[in-house]
Design an enzyme around this catalytic site. Structure first.
Site, mmCIF file in Angstrom:
data_model
loop_
_atom_site.group_PDB
_atom_site.id
_atom_site.type_symbol
_atom_site.label_atom_id
_atom_site.label_comp_id
_atom_site.label_asym_id
_atom_site.label_seq_id
_atom_site.Cartn_x
_atom_site.Cartn_y
_atom_site.Cartn_z
ATOM 1 N N ASP A 139 0.838 -1.207 0.000
ATOM 2 C CA ASP A 139 0.000 0.000 0.000
ATOM 3 C C ASP A 139 0.874 1.259 0.000
ATOM 4 O O ASP A 139 0.550 2.260 -0.638
ATOM 5 C CB ASP A 139 -0.922 0.000 1.232
ATOM 6 N N HIS A 175 -5.167 -3.695 5.731
ATOM 7 C CA HIS A 175 -4.846 -3.977 4.336
ATOM 8 C C HIS A 175 -6.051 -4.563 3.601
ATOM 9 O O HIS A 175 -6.057 -5.731 3.224
ATOM 10 C CB HIS A 175 -3.630 -4.912 4.235
HETATM 11 P P1 NAD Z 1 -0.062 -18.383 -5.310
HETATM 12 O O1 NAD Z 1 -1.224 -19.294 -5.404
HETATM 13 O O2 NAD Z 1 0.673 -18.039 -6.540
HETATM 14 O O3 NAD Z 1 0.998 -18.972 -4.284
HETATM 15 C C1 NAD Z 1 0.637 -19.437 -3.029
HETATM 16 C C2 NAD Z 1 1.553 -20.572 -2.657
HETATM 17 O O4 NAD Z 1 1.175 -21.043 -1.364
HETATM 18 C C3 NAD Z 1 1.465 -21.781 -3.614
HETATM 19 O O5 NAD Z 1 2.749 -22.123 -4.105
HETATM 20 C C4 NAD Z 1 0.885 -22.876 -2.746
HETATM 21 O O6 NAD Z 1 1.360 -24.185 -3.078
HETATM 22 C C5 NAD Z 1 1.364 -22.445 -1.370
HETATM 23 N N1 NAD Z 1 0.650 -23.081 -0.288
HETATM 24 C C6 NAD Z 1 -0.669 -23.381 -0.195
HETATM 25 N N2 NAD Z 1 -0.925 -24.006 0.973
HETATM 26 C C7 NAD Z 1 0.255 -24.077 1.634
HETATM 27 C C8 NAD Z 1 0.647 -24.620 2.878
HETATM 28 N N3 NAD Z 1 -0.228 -25.211 3.693
HETATM 29 N N4 NAD Z 1 1.945 -24.538 3.228
HETATM 30 C C9 NAD Z 1 2.847 -23.934 2.415
HETATM 31 N N5 NAD Z 1 2.537 -23.416 1.224
HETATM 32 C C10 NAD Z 1 1.254 -23.491 0.843
HETATM 33 O O7 NAD Z 1 -0.571 -17.061 -4.576
HETATM 34 P P2 NAD Z 1 0.193 -15.649 -4.466
HETATM 35 O O8 NAD Z 1 -0.202 -14.806 -5.601
HETATM 36 O O9 NAD Z 1 1.622 -15.906 -4.202
HETATM 37 O O10 NAD Z 1 -0.522 -15.029 -3.163
HETATM 38 C C11 NAD Z 1 -0.330 -15.606 -1.897
HETATM 39 C C12 NAD Z 1 -1.123 -14.856 -0.837
HETATM 40 O O11 NAD Z 1 -0.631 -13.525 -0.678
HETATM 41 C C13 NAD Z 1 -2.608 -14.696 -1.168
HETATM 42 O O12 NAD Z 1 -3.366 -14.923 -0.007
HETATM 43 C C14 NAD Z 1 -2.725 -13.241 -1.593
HETATM 44 O O13 NAD Z 1 -4.010 -12.725 -1.407
HETATM 45 C C15 NAD Z 1 -1.717 -12.612 -0.667
HETATM 46 N N6 NAD Z 1 -1.244 -11.269 -1.059
HETATM 47 C C16 NAD Z 1 -1.044 -10.352 -0.066
HETATM 48 C C17 NAD Z 1 -0.569 -9.092 -0.365
HETATM 49 C C18 NAD Z 1 -0.328 -8.090 0.719
HETATM 50 O O14 NAD Z 1 -0.162 -6.908 0.421
HETATM 51 N N7 NAD Z 1 -0.234 -8.463 1.972
HETATM 52 C C19 NAD Z 1 -0.299 -8.756 -1.703
HETATM 53 C C20 NAD Z 1 -0.508 -9.699 -2.685
HETATM 54 C C21 NAD Z 1 -0.997 -10.963 -2.359
HETATM 55 C C1 LMR Z 2 -2.971 -6.487 -3.033
HETATM 56 O O1 LMR Z 2 -3.178 -5.483 -2.371
HETATM 57 O O2 LMR Z 2 -2.575 -6.428 -4.214
HETATM 58 C C2 LMR Z 2 -3.123 -7.830 -2.387
HETATM 59 O O3 LMR Z 2 -3.706 -7.738 -1.135
HETATM 60 C C3 LMR Z 2 -3.782 -8.839 -3.257
HETATM 61 C C4 LMR Z 2 -5.224 -8.568 -3.501
HETATM 62 O O4 LMR Z 2 -6.033 -9.489 -3.307
HETATM 63 O O5 LMR Z 2 -5.576 -7.475 -3.937
#
Ligand code: NAD
Ligand code: LMR
Length: 333
Positions: free
Chosen positions: A151, A180
């Protein structure tokens, strides 16, 4: 010697984040864990000529315990991402259980580690980790962080676009507070290090605030079913982890917004609570970091009436999200 661990290391965020941590010379050991593909990711990264020794683990043979043993910093991007039409709260059903199980592993194998939670919905997953740690009598509020850096990164970028100078973006600092997701993301543009043009109309200001609050949706829509922000998140995650690593090394005065328990600094929390006019258990605000984690929770300071209105809108949603996380663990007994 610093061991960093990524849980969910084979994913869209996990892989580039692991790459950026491998490139950080402060990391001497990098542990990668996922339910799939980590041996391959680890082998690939291990050929990069930087100090970190890389190892990949899968669930069999106590992989989680092995990767966490000796960890100083644990970053969690494990879990499912959004698809168009979904809110972050829609991810709770799946991600709450994933985060609970990983937190249980940390509580037993690395209870002193700094834990950085990326998995959504952050407003609820951070309370989940706190509740799991409390159950194991290892909760140290100074060491638990919800990663809200994306953010902040977005706010810097979008302000630089308005100032018509992308080159400025790395120097622009805009505190983003609250939580967030959607309306809980509150940019304090009046405290931007770079003043917005005086010609900015109220409508343009509202559009900018909305873009920062809903920047995630922009990416989810553009990816059209293939997930949410991964590369910008990996950049932001590495930025925040980098600050944590520098603080661990003893560098003083490092400040970064993060979603933390207000128990991390009761004095700072008292001032913040007064400003908010409401007691919240978790809130994102610029925190000062030190070798033990959170040193100080900084107050909001002087904010405008418009920002006060945004804070007022954020609090009920935030309280609900926190409650959802707490009840998930309490209900499990
Ligand atoms: P993705 O599906 O590409 O990757 C997630 C990974 O987690 C996969 O490789 C999967 O195998 C693994 N996984 C699932 N269960 C698991 C477990 N029990 N133990 C270990 N690994 C496990 O998803 P992504 O795009 O990398 O996003 C991941 C998370 O981050 C989502 O929840 C998304 O919403 C979040 N996110 C948060 C922010 C933020 O600003 N905080 C920003 C973007 C995404
Ligand atoms: C973001 O802010 O990009 C992440 O939290 C992923 C989402 O679901 O938007």
């Amino acid at each position: 010697m610093v061991k960093a661990v990524v849980l969910g290391a084979a994913g869209g965020i996990g892989q580039p984040l692991a790459l950026l941590l491998k490139a950080n010379p402060l990391v001497t050991e990098l542990g990668l864990y996922d339910i799939v593909n980590t041996p391959g990711v680890a082998a690939d990264l291990s050929h990069i000529a930087t100090p970190a020794k890389v190892e990949g683990y899968l669930p069999p043979d106590d992989g989680l315990k092995k990767v966490l043993t000796g960890a100083d910093v644990v970053v969690i991007p494990a879990g499912v991402p959004r698809k168009p039409g979904m809110t972050r709260d829609d991810l709770f059903k799946i991600n709450a259980g994933i985060v609970r199980d990983l937190a249980t592993g940390i509580a037993t194998a690395a209870p002193k580690a700094f834990v950085l939670v990326i998995s959504n919905p952050v407003n609820s997953t951070v309370p989940i980790v706190a509740e799991v740690f409390k159950k194991h009598n290892v909760f140290d509020p100074k060491r638990l962080f919800g990663v809200t850096t994306l953010d902040v990164v977005r706010a810097s970028t979008f302000v630089s676009e308005i100032l018509n100078d992308l080159g400025l973006s790395k120097d622009i600092v805009v505190p983003v507070v609250g939580g967030h997701s959607g309306v809980t993301i509150v940019p304090l543009l009046s405290q931007s290090s770079h003043t917005l043009p005086s010609s900015l109309s109220t409508a343009q200001y509202d559009t900018l605030v909305n873009r920062i609050q809903f920047g995630g949706d922009e990416v989810v829509k553009a990816k059209d079913g293939a997930g949410s922000a991964t590369l910008s998140m990996a950049y932001a995650g590495a930025e925040f982890a980098g600050k944590i690593l520098r603080a661990l090394k003893g560098e003083k005065g490092i400040i970064a917004p993060s979603y933390v328990s207000l128990l991390a600094d009761t004095e700072g929390a008292a001032v913040l609570t007064k400003e908010l006019g409401e007691t919240v258990q978790f809130f994102s605000t610029p925190i000062e970091l030190g070798t033990e984690g959170v040193v100080k929770i900084n107050p909001l300071g002087k904010i405008t009436e418009a920002e006060q209105t945004l804070i007022k809108a954020a609090i009920p949603e935030l309280l609900k999200n926190i409650q959802t996380g707490v009840e998930f663990i309490a209900g499990a007994k």
